[in-house]
Design a protein around this motif. Structure first.
Motif, PDB file in Angstrom:
ATOM      1  N   ALA A  54      35.240  -0.203  46.782  1.00  0.00           N
ATOM      2  CA  ALA A  54      34.850  -1.480  47.384  1.00  0.00           C
ATOM      3  C   ALA A  54      33.333  -1.603  47.449  1.00  0.00           C
ATOM      4  CB  ALA A  54      35.461  -1.597  48.784  1.00  0.00           C
ATOM      5  N   LYS A  55      32.657  -0.504  47.805  1.00  0.00           N
ATOM      6  CA  LYS A  55      31.198  -0.533  47.924  1.00  0.00           C
ATOM      7  C   LYS A  55      30.540  -0.775  46.574  1.00  0.00           C
ATOM      8  CE  LYS A  55      29.438   2.418  50.715  1.00  0.00           C
ATOM      9  NZ  LYS A  55      28.925   3.686  51.319  1.00  0.00           N
ATOM     10  N   GLU A  56      30.989  -0.082  45.539  1.00  0.00           N
ATOM     11  CA  GLU A  56      30.361  -0.249  44.234  1.00  0.00           C
ATOM     12  C   GLU A  56      30.696  -1.589  43.598  1.00  0.00           C
ATOM     13  OE1 GLU A  56      32.206   3.068  42.045  1.00  0.00           O
ATOM     14  OE2 GLU A  56      32.951   1.563  40.644  1.00  0.00           O
ATOM     15  N   SER A  57      31.838  -2.193  43.979  1.00  0.00           N
ATOM     16  CA  SER A  57      32.248  -3.480  43.414  1.00  0.00           C
ATOM     17  C   SER A  57      31.843  -4.656  44.285  1.00  0.00           C
ATOM     18  CB  SER A  57      33.771  -3.490  43.218  1.00  0.00           C
ATOM     19  OG  SER A  57      34.189  -2.428  42.401  1.00  0.00           O
ATOM     20  N   ASN A  58      31.281  -4.378  45.466  1.00  0.00           N
ATOM     21  CA  ASN A  58      30.834  -5.422  46.397  1.00  0.00           C
ATOM     22  C   ASN A  58      31.983  -6.329  46.826  1.00  0.00           C
ATOM     23  OD1 ASN A  58      28.848  -6.639  47.982  1.00  0.00           O
ATOM     24  ND2 ASN A  58      28.378  -8.170  46.418  1.00  0.00           N
ATOM     25  N   ILE A  59      33.130  -5.702  47.106  1.00  0.00           N
ATOM     26  CA  ILE A  59      34.291  -6.420  47.632  1.00  0.00           C
ATOM     27  C   ILE A  59      34.799  -5.655  48.847  1.00  0.00           C
ATOM     28  CG2 ILE A  59      34.950  -7.419  45.408  1.00  0.00           C
ATOM     29  CD1 ILE A  59      37.020  -5.228  45.087  1.00  0.00           C
ATOM     30  N   THR A  60      35.855  -6.161  49.487  1.00  0.00           N
ATOM     31  CA  THR A  60      36.382  -5.497  50.676  1.00  0.00           C
ATOM     32  C   THR A  60      37.373  -4.405  50.286  1.00  0.00           C
ATOM     33  OG1 THR A  60      38.262  -7.006  50.934  1.00  0.00           O
ATOM     34  CG2 THR A  60      36.163  -7.654  51.953  1.00  0.00           C
ATOM     35  N   THR A  61      37.569  -3.466  51.211  1.00  0.00           N
ATOM     36  CA  THR A  61      38.558  -2.411  50.987  1.00  0.00           C
ATOM     37  C   THR A  61      39.950  -3.003  50.843  1.00  0.00           C
ATOM     38  OG1 THR A  61      37.194  -0.877  52.271  1.00  0.00           O
ATOM     39  CG2 THR A  61      39.485  -0.271  51.941  1.00  0.00           C
ATOM     40  N   ALA A  62      40.239  -4.056  51.600  1.00  0.00           N
ATOM     41  CA  ALA A  62      41.560  -4.698  51.525  1.00  0.00           C
ATOM     42  C   ALA A  62      41.807  -5.276  50.137  1.00  0.00           C
ATOM     43  CB  ALA A  62      41.657  -5.789  52.585  1.00  0.00           C
ATOM     44  N   GLN A  63      40.773  -5.835  49.509  1.00  0.00           N
ATOM     45  CA  GLN A  63      40.924  -6.371  48.158  1.00  0.00           C
ATOM     46  C   GLN A  63      41.218  -5.275  47.149  1.00  0.00           C
ATOM     47  OE1 GLN A  63      37.085  -8.525  48.401  1.00  0.00           O
ATOM     48  NE2 GLN A  63      38.197 -10.311  47.628  1.00  0.00           N
ATOM     49  N   VAL A  64      40.585  -4.135  47.308  1.00  0.00           N
ATOM     50  CA  VAL A  64      40.855  -3.004  46.417  1.00  0.00           C
ATOM     51  C   VAL A  64      42.296  -2.541  46.592  1.00  0.00           C
ATOM     52  CG1 VAL A  64      40.239  -0.627  45.859  1.00  0.00           C
ATOM     53  CG2 VAL A  64      38.445  -2.275  46.430  1.00  0.00           C
ATOM     54  N   SER A  65      42.721  -2.380  47.839  1.00  0.00           N
ATOM     55  CA  SER A  65      44.083  -1.940  48.117  1.00  0.00           C
ATOM     56  C   SER A  65      45.106  -2.921  47.564  1.00  0.00           C
ATOM     57  CB  SER A  65      44.263  -1.763  49.632  1.00  0.00           C
ATOM     58  OG  SER A  65      45.586  -1.376  49.930  1.00  0.00           O
ATOM     59  N   ARG A  66      44.829  -4.228  47.702  1.00  0.00           N
ATOM     60  CA  ARG A  66      45.776  -5.240  47.225  1.00  0.00           C
ATOM     61  C   ARG A  66      45.901  -5.195  45.696  1.00  0.00           C
ATOM     62  NH1 ARG A  66      48.733  -9.493  48.112  1.00  0.00           N
ATOM     63  NH2 ARG A  66      48.645 -11.353  46.776  1.00  0.00           N
ATOM     64  N   ALA A  67      44.793  -4.974  44.984  1.00  0.00           N
ATOM     65  CA  ALA A  67      44.840  -4.899  43.525  1.00  0.00           C
ATOM     66  C   ALA A  67      45.742  -3.758  43.068  1.00  0.00           C
ATOM     67  CB  ALA A  67      43.431  -4.724  42.962  1.00  0.00           C
ATOM     68  N   VAL A  68      45.649  -2.608  43.753  1.00  0.00           N
ATOM     69  CA  VAL A  68      46.499  -1.470  43.395  1.00  0.00           C
ATOM     70  C   VAL A  68      47.960  -1.770  43.742  1.00  0.00           C
ATOM     71  CG1 VAL A  68      46.977   0.971  43.837  1.00  0.00           C
ATOM     72  CG2 VAL A  68      44.610   0.182  43.634  1.00  0.00           C
ATOM     73  N   SER A  69      48.177  -2.405  44.875  1.00  0.00           N
ATOM     74  CA  SER A  69      49.551  -2.750  45.283  1.00  0.00           C
ATOM     75  C   SER A  69      50.189  -3.723  44.303  1.00  0.00           C
ATOM     76  CB  SER A  69      49.545  -3.344  46.697  1.00  0.00           C
ATOM     77  OG  SER A  69      49.114  -2.398  47.644  1.00  0.00           O
ATOM     78  N   LEU A  70      49.436  -4.716  43.819  1.00  0.00           N
ATOM     79  CA  LEU A  70      49.960  -5.669  42.837  1.00  0.00           C
ATOM     80  C   LEU A  70      50.317  -4.966  41.529  1.00  0.00           C
ATOM     81  CD1 LEU A  70      47.562  -8.717  43.399  1.00  0.00           C
ATOM     82  CD2 LEU A  70      49.999  -8.572  43.986  1.00  0.00           C
TER      83      LEU A  70
END
Length: 342
Positions: free
Chosen positions: A24-40
């Motif tokens: 999330a830090k390196e992509s400048n997005i939230t941790t929740a967005q990272v988690s959701r991408a993996v869940s999808l």
């Protein structure tokens, strides 16, 4: 509709970085967005790729297999995209470099300035720290360190050159306590300890004349993780210490420090460029590593050659002057034990 490429890329980066937060830090997005991408992605595959707890993240067996295949697919896709943009052949952008203090003070800064002049579209941001950073979480492209043994970091390591540190002391210290004539004499001297990543702080591995000697420095009146602090302590006459050649050469040339036991050198240390493991490097990182390899290898060899010539000069001067070493005052507490290995 699931963006498979985005979700696949996010999953691969999570496995490489070990946490959602780092990605999330390196992509400048939230941790929740990272988690959701993996869940999808898991929903699309109908497969659990990661085991998640509040304190730990681990890859499932299916996830490990998918990770290896996904890396190859993404690498090929990235290479096609990079070639289309011609980024593989043109270095540009901001290049964040970490370097250990001793290296930065020596040949590395000069090499980085020369690199930037040769690649004017690249801006170099040099950060100096003794400890090796987390390249992903801290956002570095390259880390430059000198070490006898690399820590297990998972990074790609390119050897840029090698050198041998030397033992040195101030002329004042030698005048007061005498010049050691062998490694055994070090037990009667004050030895200063330099703490560096990848090098034992309490042992000096000395080599010369077909044998190696281990000097165990169990106690010391002064220890530091800063090469500059060690140089100051040596200049002040506090004792004998280990100095990297690229930090020692100016002082040995000027006479601010003198070489101790010139027939011995500290075990070989290698200089490495570390970068994140990936199949294709962007042009700025690739060209920097290539440039440093061409610059540092001969530069380190020249420095070592000059140090050996300076040692020969000092020995010849000592003989021509006919000056005998003064008697050593008795040290109250020996600081070293010596073991010779043939």
């Amino acid at each position: 509709m699931v963006d498979m490429v985005h979700s696949m890329r996010t999953f691969v980066r999570v496995v490489e970085a070990g946490t959602f937060t780092a990605v999330a830090k390196e992509s400048n997005i939230t941790t929740a967005q990272v988690s959701r991408a993996v869940s999808l992605l898991e929903d699309e595959l109908h497969t659990l790729l990661l085991h998640r707890t509040t304190r730990h993240l681990s890859v499932t067996e299916a996830g490990a297999k998918y990770f290896e295949r996904a890396k190859l697919i993404l690498a090929e896709l990235d290479n096609a995209n990079v070639e289309a943009r011609n980024a593989m052949s043109h270095a540009h952008g901001r290049l964040r470099v970490h370097a250990a203090p001793g290296l930065a003070r020596g040949a590395v800064t000069a090499a980085l300035i020369a690199y930037q002049a040769a690649h004017p579209d690249v801006s170099v941001d040099l950060e100096i720290a003794q400890s090796m950073p987390n390249l992903v979480e801290d956002g570095y492209d390259v880390s430059l360190i000198g070490s006898t043994q690399l820590p297990d970091s998972g990074y790609i390591a390119q050897k840029l050159g090698s050198c041998h540190a030397v033992l040195a002391a101030s002329p004042d210290y030698i005048e007061r306590y005498g010049m050691p004539s062998s490694a055994d004499d070090l037990a009667q001297h004050t030895l200063l300890r330099l703490s560096c990543p990848g090098m034992p702080v309490d042992e000096w591995h000395l080599e010369g004349a077909g044998s190696s000697t281990i000097v165990s420095v169990k106690t010391s009146p002064f220890q530091s993780n800063s090469p500059d602090a060690m140089r100051y302590a040596l200049h002040s006459g506090a004792g004998i210490g280990v100095v990297a050649p690229y930090n020692a050469v100016d002082d040995l040339r000027s006479g601010a420090l003198v070489r101790v036991l010139p027939q011995l050198r500290v075990r070989q240390m290698n200089v490495y460029a570390l970068y994140v493991s990936r199949r294709y490097l962007d042009a700025k990182t690739r060209t920097l590593v290539d440039f440093l390899r061409k610059q540092l290898t001969p530069a380190l060899a020249r420095i070592e050659q000059e140090i050996e010539l300076l040692a020969q000069r000092d020995v010849a001067q000592h003989v021509s002057d006919g000056v005998a070493a003064p008697d050593r005052p008795t040290q109250q507490t020996p600081t070293a034990s010596v073991q010779t290995v043939h």
